[in-house]
Design a protein around this motif. Structure first.
Motif: not given
Length: 413
Positions: A43, A48, A56, A58-59, A62, A119-123
């Protein structure tokens, strides 16, 4: 550009391999344990990137995960660990510790798993090595059929620990832990790292590069998962000499051999039996060119009986050699004799050549000796002379008749 559909299929294929392709139980176990899988999801900030059909990474990851969770059997023991999910600062020391288990290993709960991922967001950073080490701890004591599935879009940005070294550490522990890797939009450097991780533990690697390549790879994963190997090699440790070597029965064994090392094993061969042995060494790290593997059978006092050798140069995944030997070939030996098997190599590593050593698989078979029938002889002495004389007379008479007939026929025409 990677198609979204391909990425989803890749993830499903790897998790399917993890669930279905768990290591087989030992022969004395009657009920196979349910598969235990930990998903390790990247993640980090690079997820992103919107380079998969305009979406993305990430999308896409998921959605792939949701597809996988819906397809898991009810008996699956599932855990989820993430890396680079919470710390978004610039302090690398803190960012390289950023890995958490967000779902503890247990019977799959589809709603809880999907909610945890949603709920995860690239960080942050990408501490793959640390995450693999922690994932192995998550699975400790969870059963013998354990698998980690790593999904990432880039290489580790936090070494040490190097993820390849961590994978070799896990393999050297002698536990049935396999790591499969999936690369999302990987560059060549990332691909090499993921391949190294999977090969060190006997796992698989897949990447969404092209539809044809990915389809073929998924088919291989499914086939391999549906037909697990029938034998689980027993862990054994070879000795530095024959006197202290472990005595082995017929079967399949696994060991580790350092570069340039000799490993000794003993096998009892009875009169009338034939020893069949082979050794395969997985080349799990870069090697210098021109290398070889030798397996040799010898008496306890060191006299060589037979050997098998194989050599290679350049890229190879496995190098193997084998031999056959029967006690009938050495009448001086006792009815039951201990034979030493010596496994050695002529590797020269292009990198560090230390522990844990190359993965070695040793196969030993003992069968009834089968003597090849002698070739039919032509005889000897006066009998042979008589046969040759008669054959010569018959051939001469036939040749004479044919010649006279041909001359007479030619004159008439």
């Amino acid at each position: 550009m990677i198609h979204r559909k391909l990425s989803i299929v890749a993830a499903i294929g790897l998790i399917a391999a993890a669930v279905l392709g768990a290591s087989p139980a030992h022969a004395d176990e009657t009920t196979p344990e349910p598969p235990v899988v930990e998903l390790v999801l990247d993640v980090s900030g690079s997820m992103k990137a919107a380079d998969i059909d305009g979406e993305t990474r990430m999308a896409v990851a998921k959605r792939a995960f949701n597809e996988v969770v819906d397809a898991l059997p009810e008996t699956t023991q599932l855990g989820i660990r993430v890396l680079g999910a919470t710390y978004g600062g610039e302090n690398k020391k803190l960012g390289c510790k950023d890995t958490q288990q967000i779902v503890a290993v247990g019977q799959v709960n589809r709603v809880a798993a999907k909610n945890a991922i949603a709920t995860l967001k690239p960080t942050g950073f990408t501490p793959i090595g640390l995450s693999l080490r922690e994932a192995a701890k998550d699975l400790d004591g969870a059963g013998s059929a354990r698998r980690i599935v790593l999904i990432t879009d880039g290489e580790d940005t936090c070494t040490p620990p190097d993820p390849c070294d961590v994978a070799r550490e896990l393999a050297a522990q002698g536990t049935d832990l396999v790591v499969d890797t999936l690369g999302l939009a990987p560059d060549e450097k990332t691909r090499k790292q993921l391949v190294c991780i999977s090969q060190a533990t006997g796992g698989t690697y897949a990447a969404a590069q092209s539809e044809e390549e990915l389809t073929d790879r998924i088919k291989q994963l499914v086939d391999r998962a549906a037909q697990p190997p029938p034998v689980t090699p027993a862990v054994v440790k070879g000795a530095p000499d024959c006197a202290t070597a472990p005595l082995l029965a017929a079967g399949v064994y696994t060991d580790r051999e350092l570069i340039g090392e000799h490993r000794f094993y003993r096998v009892s061969v009875r009169d009338g039996d034939e020893l069949r042995a082979s050794v395969s060494i997985a080349l799990d790290r870069p090697l210098n060119r021109d290398y070889g593997v030798l397996v040799k059978a010898a008496t306890v006092d060191g006299r060589e009986l037979v050997r098998g050798v194989d050599a290679g140069s350049g890229r190879a995944d496995v190098i193997s050699a084998g031999l056959r030997w029967s006690g009938d070939e050495e009448p001086a030996l006792s009815a039951t004799s201990d034979i030493c098997l010596i496994v050695s190599n002529s590797f020269a590593s292009a990198t560090a050549a230390g522990a844990p050593g190359m993965p070695v698989e040793l196969s030993i078979g003992l069968v009834a000796a089968s003597q090849a029938p002698d070739a039919p002889g032509l005889g000897s002495g006066f009998l042979l002379l008589l046969v040759l004389v008669i054959a010569g007379l018959i051939a001469g008479v036939l040749a004479g008749w044919l010649t006279r007939w041909w001359v007479a026929k030619w004159k008439e025409n």
